[in-house]
Enzyme design. Structure first.
Site, short mmCIF file in Angstrom:
data_model
loop_
_atom_site.label_atom_id
_atom_site.label_comp_id
_atom_site.label_asym_id
_atom_site.label_seq_id
_atom_site.Cartn_x
_atom_site.Cartn_y
_atom_site.Cartn_z
N TYR A 1 -1.65 -11.33 -17.36
CA TYR A 1 -2.01 -10.88 -16.02
C TYR A 1 -1.91 -9.36 -15.92
O TYR A 1 -1.07 -8.75 -16.60
CB TYR A 1 -1.07 -11.48 -14.97
CG TYR A 1 -1.26 -12.95 -14.69
CD1 TYR A 1 -2.22 -13.38 -13.78
CD2 TYR A 1 -0.45 -13.90 -15.30
CE1 TYR A 1 -2.38 -14.74 -13.50
CE2 TYR A 1 -0.60 -15.26 -15.02
CZ TYR A 1 -1.57 -15.66 -14.11
OH TYR A 1 -1.72 -16.99 -13.84
N TYR B 1 -0.19 -19.06 -21.56
CA TYR B 1 0.77 -17.96 -21.75
C TYR B 1 2.19 -18.50 -21.66
O TYR B 1 2.44 -19.55 -21.05
CB TYR B 1 0.55 -16.85 -20.72
CG TYR B 1 0.61 -17.29 -19.27
CD1 TYR B 1 1.83 -17.44 -18.61
CD2 TYR B 1 -0.56 -17.54 -18.57
CE1 TYR B 1 1.88 -17.83 -17.29
CE2 TYR B 1 -0.52 -17.94 -17.24
CZ TYR B 1 0.70 -18.07 -16.60
OH TYR B 1 0.75 -18.47 -15.29
N ARG C 1 2.41 -22.31 -20.33
CA ARG C 1 1.63 -22.88 -19.24
C ARG C 1 0.20 -23.19 -19.70
O ARG C 1 -0.42 -22.40 -20.43
CB ARG C 1 1.55 -21.88 -18.08
CG ARG C 1 2.89 -21.67 -17.39
CD ARG C 1 2.80 -21.97 -15.92
NE ARG C 1 2.29 -23.30 -15.65
CZ ARG C 1 1.44 -23.61 -14.67
NH1 ARG C 1 1.00 -22.67 -13.88
NH2 ARG C 1 1.04 -24.85 -14.47
N HIS D 1 -5.20 -21.86 -16.56
CA HIS D 1 -5.51 -22.25 -15.18
C HIS D 1 -6.02 -21.06 -14.39
O HIS D 1 -5.83 -19.90 -14.78
CB HIS D 1 -4.28 -22.84 -14.49
CG HIS D 1 -3.11 -21.88 -14.45
ND1 HIS D 1 -2.25 -21.72 -15.49
CD2 HIS D 1 -2.70 -21.02 -13.48
CE1 HIS D 1 -1.33 -20.81 -15.18
NE2 HIS D 1 -1.60 -20.37 -13.95
N HIS E 1 -5.83 -19.66 -10.32
CA HIS E 1 -5.24 -19.84 -8.99
C HIS E 1 -6.35 -19.73 -7.93
O HIS E 1 -7.20 -18.84 -8.00
CB HIS E 1 -4.19 -18.76 -8.71
CG HIS E 1 -3.02 -18.80 -9.64
ND1 HIS E 1 -1.86 -19.49 -9.36
CD2 HIS E 1 -2.84 -18.23 -10.86
CE1 HIS E 1 -1.01 -19.35 -10.36
NE2 HIS E 1 -1.57 -18.59 -11.28
#
Length: 279
Positions: free
Chosen positions: A145, A184, A194, A197, A199
């Site tokens: 991110y 990640y 995780r 995905h 959000h």
């Protein structure tokens, strides 16, 4: 021993060393706890003692990092008119169609698999929700991110910020062009990863009606290992978070495509988070 004398293999700069901020709980321990909770849930549903759950459990022990920060009291209802005196407000004129293309926000092409994600926002009776503001954010193709708290030792893509927004059309439809994110690591337990995905945030008629959820990709091998995804104890509710690969959405030599509808209410509603979650 001084910092200069610290062997490389003992430093967290080496990504293979356990982050001291993470718990030492193993994946096997987390798996067993999730299996126990799911088994208990299924037994109660089959016996008629409990109804099927459509939302995640707030207190889900395998989801370690939420235990000290999940809500412990009833939510306080805020006056929407008061909130809007201090909050930004957006209309259709404020959201440009190009903001839904996350691949053109910089001077170059982002790295990764270009994808289109499209679908509809529906209410519990299948009616389209028109004029819905949708915001998305995600990791890049390396699982990183653009955020100061993300210290995952993966590269930041200078041509990909990973945020976008759109307004649903007359049939509740939406469409985003983006890059497929990667899995990640996170600090819930030892060697925790995780699933990939995106959000999604949806606003209702005012800013007090914001709802947040996550869209996953079909066939991800990390589903069974992830305590966030598994905090939804019912398999059918989990399945509703997984997009479908849709070849009709692909473009020749340009992008692959996925379809994912969001249902806001009713027994088939899409799972929504109860608060903001950076994961």
């Amino acid at each position: 021993m001084s910092a200069q004398e610290t062997p490389q293999e003992e430093s967290f700069e080496n990504s293979h060393v356990l982050d001291p901020a993470a718990t030492a709980d193993s994946q096997e321990q987390i798996d067993q706890e999730m299996a126990d909770l799911h088994g208990e849930y299924r037994a109660k549903v089959e016996s008629g003692e409990a109804k099927e759950e459509t939302q995640p459990r707030i207190n889900f022990a395998p989801y370690r990092s939420s235990l000290l920060r999940h809500p412990t009291k009833d939510l306080h209802h805020a006056d929407p008119e008061t909130i809007e005196l201090w909050s930004p407000a957006f209309g259709e004129r404020d959201v440009h169609i190009l903001e839904s293309d996350l691949t053109i926000q910089h001077n170059g092409e982002p790295i990764g698999e270009r994808i289109v994600v499209q679908g509809r926002v529906l209410d519990g009776d299948g009616r389209p929700v028109v004029g819905q503001l949708i915001e998305v954010w995600q990791a890049n193709a390396a699982g990183r991110y653009v955020h100061k708290r993300d210290q995952h030792p993966a590269p930041i893509d200078p041509n990909f910020t990973g945020v976008g927004r759109a307004i649903t059309g007359p049939n509740g439809e939406y469409k985003f062009t983006t890059i497929k994110p990667a899995p990640y690591p996170w600090k819930n337990h030892h060697n925790a990863w995780r699933p990939a995905h995106i959000h999604f945030s949806l606003f209702g008629t005012d800013f007090t009606q914001r709802m947040i959820t996550q869209m996953y990709f079909p066939g991800d091998p990390l589903f069974s290992l992830d305590p966030i995804y598994q905090s939804i104890t019912d398999q059918k509710a989990r399945d509703r978070l997984v997009a479908k690969y849709d070849h009709s959405v692909t473009s020749h030599e340009w992008n692959t495509g996925y379809s994912w509808d969001i249902v806001l209410t009713g027994s088939n509603r899409t799972w929504m988070e109860t608060g903001e979650d950076e994961h």
